[in-house]
Design an enzyme around this catalytic site. Structure first.
Site, short mmCIF file in Angstrom:
data_model
loop_
_atom_site.label_atom_id
_atom_site.label_comp_id
_atom_site.label_asym_id
_atom_site.label_seq_id
_atom_site.Cartn_x
_atom_site.Cartn_y
_atom_site.Cartn_z
N GLY A 135 5.75 47.25 -36.34
CA GLY A 135 7.11 47.12 -35.82
C GLY A 135 7.99 48.03 -36.65
O GLY A 135 7.56 48.55 -37.68
N ARG A 139 11.38 50.26 -41.05
CA ARG A 139 12.44 50.97 -41.81
C ARG A 139 13.36 51.71 -40.84
O ARG A 139 13.92 52.75 -41.17
CB ARG A 139 11.82 51.94 -42.80
N LYS A 147 15.52 56.12 -39.27
CA LYS A 147 14.36 56.04 -40.17
C LYS A 147 14.91 55.99 -41.58
O LYS A 147 15.65 56.90 -41.99
CB LYS A 147 13.47 57.27 -39.96
N ASP A 151 10.11 49.05 -48.86
CA ASP A 151 11.55 49.05 -49.15
C ASP A 151 12.46 49.42 -47.98
O ASP A 151 13.69 49.39 -48.11
CB ASP A 151 11.83 49.99 -50.35
N GLY A 152 11.89 49.81 -46.85
CA GLY A 152 12.72 50.14 -45.69
C GLY A 152 13.42 51.48 -45.81
O GLY A 152 14.33 51.79 -45.04
N ARG A 174 16.94 60.01 -35.44
CA ARG A 174 16.06 60.80 -34.57
C ARG A 174 16.56 60.71 -33.13
O ARG A 174 16.99 59.65 -32.68
CB ARG A 174 14.65 60.24 -34.67
N ARG A 188 6.15 52.90 -27.72
CA ARG A 188 4.87 53.46 -28.19
C ARG A 188 3.71 52.84 -27.42
O ARG A 188 3.86 51.76 -26.83
CB ARG A 188 4.72 53.15 -29.69
N ASP A 222 0.52 53.62 -32.77
CA ASP A 222 1.95 53.34 -32.93
C ASP A 222 2.75 54.64 -33.10
O ASP A 222 3.98 54.60 -33.12
CB ASP A 222 2.21 52.40 -34.12
N1 LIG Z 1 9.16 52.43 -46.74
C1 LIG Z 1 8.88 51.60 -45.74
N2 LIG Z 1 9.48 50.41 -45.63
C2 LIG Z 1 9.21 49.56 -44.64
N3 LIG Z 1 8.33 49.82 -43.67
C3 LIG Z 1 7.68 50.99 -43.70
C4 LIG Z 1 7.93 51.95 -44.73
N4 LIG Z 1 7.13 53.01 -44.51
C5 LIG Z 1 6.43 52.75 -43.39
N5 LIG Z 1 6.76 51.53 -42.90
C6 LIG Z 1 6.21 50.90 -41.70
O1 LIG Z 1 4.83 51.14 -41.64
C7 LIG Z 1 4.42 51.43 -40.31
C8 LIG Z 1 3.75 52.76 -40.20
O2 LIG Z 1 4.59 53.75 -40.72
P1 LIG Z 1 4.78 55.18 -40.12
O3 LIG Z 1 5.01 56.06 -41.28
O4 LIG Z 1 3.80 55.54 -39.08
O5 LIG Z 1 6.12 54.93 -39.24
P2 LIG Z 1 7.48 55.41 -39.64
O6 LIG Z 1 7.27 56.80 -40.06
O7 LIG Z 1 8.15 54.52 -40.60
O8 LIG Z 1 8.35 55.33 -38.34
P3 LIG Z 1 8.25 56.24 -37.01
O9 LIG Z 1 6.89 55.97 -36.44
O10 LIG Z 1 9.34 55.74 -36.18
O11 LIG Z 1 8.43 57.65 -37.44
C9 LIG Z 1 5.66 51.31 -39.45
O12 LIG Z 1 5.68 49.99 -38.95
C10 LIG Z 1 6.77 51.51 -40.44
O13 LIG Z 1 7.96 50.88 -40.03
MG LIG Z 2 5.15 55.84 -37.34
#
Ligand SMILES: Nc1ncnc2c1ncn2[C@@H]1O[C@H](COP(=O)(O)OP(=O)(O)OP(=O)(O)O)[C@@H](O)[C@H]1O
Ligand SMILES: [Mg+2]
Length: 477
Positions: free
Chosen positions: A89, A92, A112, A124-125, A178, A185, A262
């Site tokens: 989900g 962040r 993001k 940490d989000g 973005r 997804r 995802d």
């Molecule tokens: N620093 C973080 N804090 C909280 N959740 C995170 C963090 N980094 C990644 N996540 C979560 O981990 C999962 C996989 O991360 P991924 O890097 O593919 O997505 P994302 O880059 O954060 O978001 P998007 O897919 O929208 O670019 C996602 O659910 C993302 O929200």
């Molecule tokens: Mg992602």
């Protein structure tokens, strides 16, 4: 003066689906807001006059998060390196709002790095500044190369210190917005299957078709197409879009690096640029993510992986689409991919089209030469653009005359010469223009990114970054 970014006509599209698909979340309060990037081209796409939108407007809307609609953390699951993960989900980010472009299409502003949500787990989000910069650059480079991609609307530095295993830490923080043609997804549907809600799957499919497959929507409402037929046509169209997208990556020499479900959009648009890389040379096994130990998402695997992700998507879609229809849809993946890849590579080689056998042979000798010589992938196409001359048709030795007459280039040169024989002077003029359009001068190999990051990290000098963005965005580049 009112803020033009807040005065846009925000449409509660996803919001209208009801609370089964998202959670309302707050934005983080950041200690600092410094606008580092604003996308001039996207302002125009929204019909805004860039002169009327101040940096302060950006900060208000996309740094301090003054809001028009509620912020929605979208719920999704996903297969990550083939393991099903139900704990995903927006962890962040959130959907800030949805607006129409001047092209009539519906776009998301998705954040993001905007703070923790119910899906953050232990994390940490936040988004690192370097991560934000890399995503800005990837999207602009891909856009210039003709890849159907999301782009970054803004990047605001937020003044926090972050700790990351893959960057020297503490490292600087940012929040990105973005601009994407949907953040729904494959994993959004996978979650609905997992929680056994076929009713929600159908509702979301209707939504996706209405907003993101408008021609199909129109055809279905006019011609009395049954819902099952409509859903099958949607899947067939998605297969085509994804096949074309992966062909665009392959021709561009792009390795996405994290092709989890995802990170696959239901509109066939490319997004989420984390550990991506452009290939330095043609090497199918080139792997971009340091944590991809087995090279699952290596450059050469991308078509297979995308096909596999489409196949995985059949499980949730089976709630609405007969299996035989999905099989028939997916069976066309290879055909769509090959046609799109062939077309894009011929374009990069300067041709609009060639007789089938000749085109296929040219592709074969080109790939063989790129693989065996290990000449720079970007350099080869840019040098072709730079050195190409009408005289090449008359004298094979003129073709890449500056190159060493190695055994590796010789067969390619001979075949290219042979293909040029059937062209008129007018065709040759058009070739020069085509080579310019399809082979940009500016590349985005890793050293280029590091070269703009270093002055930022060491002396907060942003000029090289802005220069690079300008070159990437320039259609003449
Ligand atoms: N620093 C973080 N804090 C909280 N959740 C995170 C963090 N980094 C990644 N996540 C979560 O981990 C999962 C996989 O991360 P991924 O890097 O593919 O997505 P994302 O880059 O954060 O978001 P998007 O897919 O929208 O670019 C996602 O659910 C993302 O929200
Ligand atoms: Mg992602």
């Amino acid at each position: 003066m009112s803020n033009p970014l807040l005065s846009l006509n925000y449409e509660p599209a996803i919001e209208s689906l009801g609370g089964d698909y998202f959670d309302e979340v707050p934005a983080a309060d950041f200690p600092q807001h410094i606008l580092r990037f604003r996308n001039y081209q996207l302002l125009l796409k929204l019909g805004l006059d860039p002169a009327q939108v101040t940096d302060q407007h950006f900060i208000e809307a996309f740094g301090k998060f003054h809001c028009v609609r509620p912020f929605l953390a979208l719920r999704y699951h996903g297969y990550q390196f083939n393991e099903y993960n139900p704990n995903l989900g927006d962890g962040r980010g959130f959907l800030y709002g949805q607006v129409r472009g001047t092209d009539g299409r519906l776009y998301d502003f998705g954040t993001k790095g905007s703070g923790r949500t119910p899906y953050s787990r232990h994390a940490d989000g936040r988004l690192t500044l370097k991560g934000g910069i890399r995503e800005v650059l990837a999207a602009e480079a891909l856009h210039r190369l003709g890849v159907r991609t999301s782009r970054c609307f803004s990047l605001v530095e937020t003044g926090e210190a972050l700790w990351r295993g893959d960057e020297p830490s503490p490292t600087r923080s940012s929040v990105m917005v973005r601009f994407s043609h949907s953040h729904i997804r494959f994993g959004t549907f996978e979650r609905l299957h997992y929680i056994r809600r076929p009713d929600l799957t159908k509702k979301l499919l209707d939504f996706v078709i209405e907003y993101y497959y408008p021609e199909l929507h129109l055809e279905a409402s006019n011609a009395g197409v049954s819902p099952a037929e409509k859903y099958a046509l949607f899947y067939a169209d998605l297969v085509k879009r994804v096949a074309e997208l992966v062909a665009q990556w392959m021709a561009a020499g792009f390795c996405h690096a994290v092709l989890n479900t995802d990170n696959m959009s239901i509109t066939g648009e490319s997004f989420d640029y984390g550990p991506f890389a452009f290939i330095p040379t043609y090497k199918p096994e080139f792997t971009a993510a340091y944590f991809d130990h087995y090279g699952l998402y290596c450059y050469g695997n991308q078509p297979l992986i995308c096909r596999d992700n489409l196949e995985k998507l059949q499980q949730p879609l089976a709630a609405a689409i007969p299996q035989a229809d999905m099989d028939a849809g997916l069976a066309k993946f290879g055909e769509y991919y090959n046609a799109a890849y062939r077309q894009l590579m011929l374009n990069r080689l300067g041709f609009e089209d060639l007789p089938e056998a000749e085109g296929d042979e040219l592709l074969k000798v080109t790939i063989k030469m790129l693989a065996e010589s290990q000449v720079g992938y970007h350099d080869f196409f840019f040098e072709l653009r730079r050195q190409f001359s009408g005289t090449w048709r008359d004298d094979a030795s003129q073709i890449f005359a500056e190159a060493e007459p190695t055994d590796l280039i010789a067969p390619w040169r001979q075949f290219y010469y042979h293909v040029l024989q059937s062209l008129s002077a007018d065709d040759l003029d058009k070739m020069a223009d085509r080579l310019r359009r399809h082979n940009p001068e500016q590349s985005l190999l890793r050293p280029t990114i590091e070269a703009v990051w270093e002055p930022i990290a060491i002396e907060d000098n942003w000029e090289p970054f802005y220069e690079l963005v300008k070159r990437l965005q320039d259609p003449e580049n």
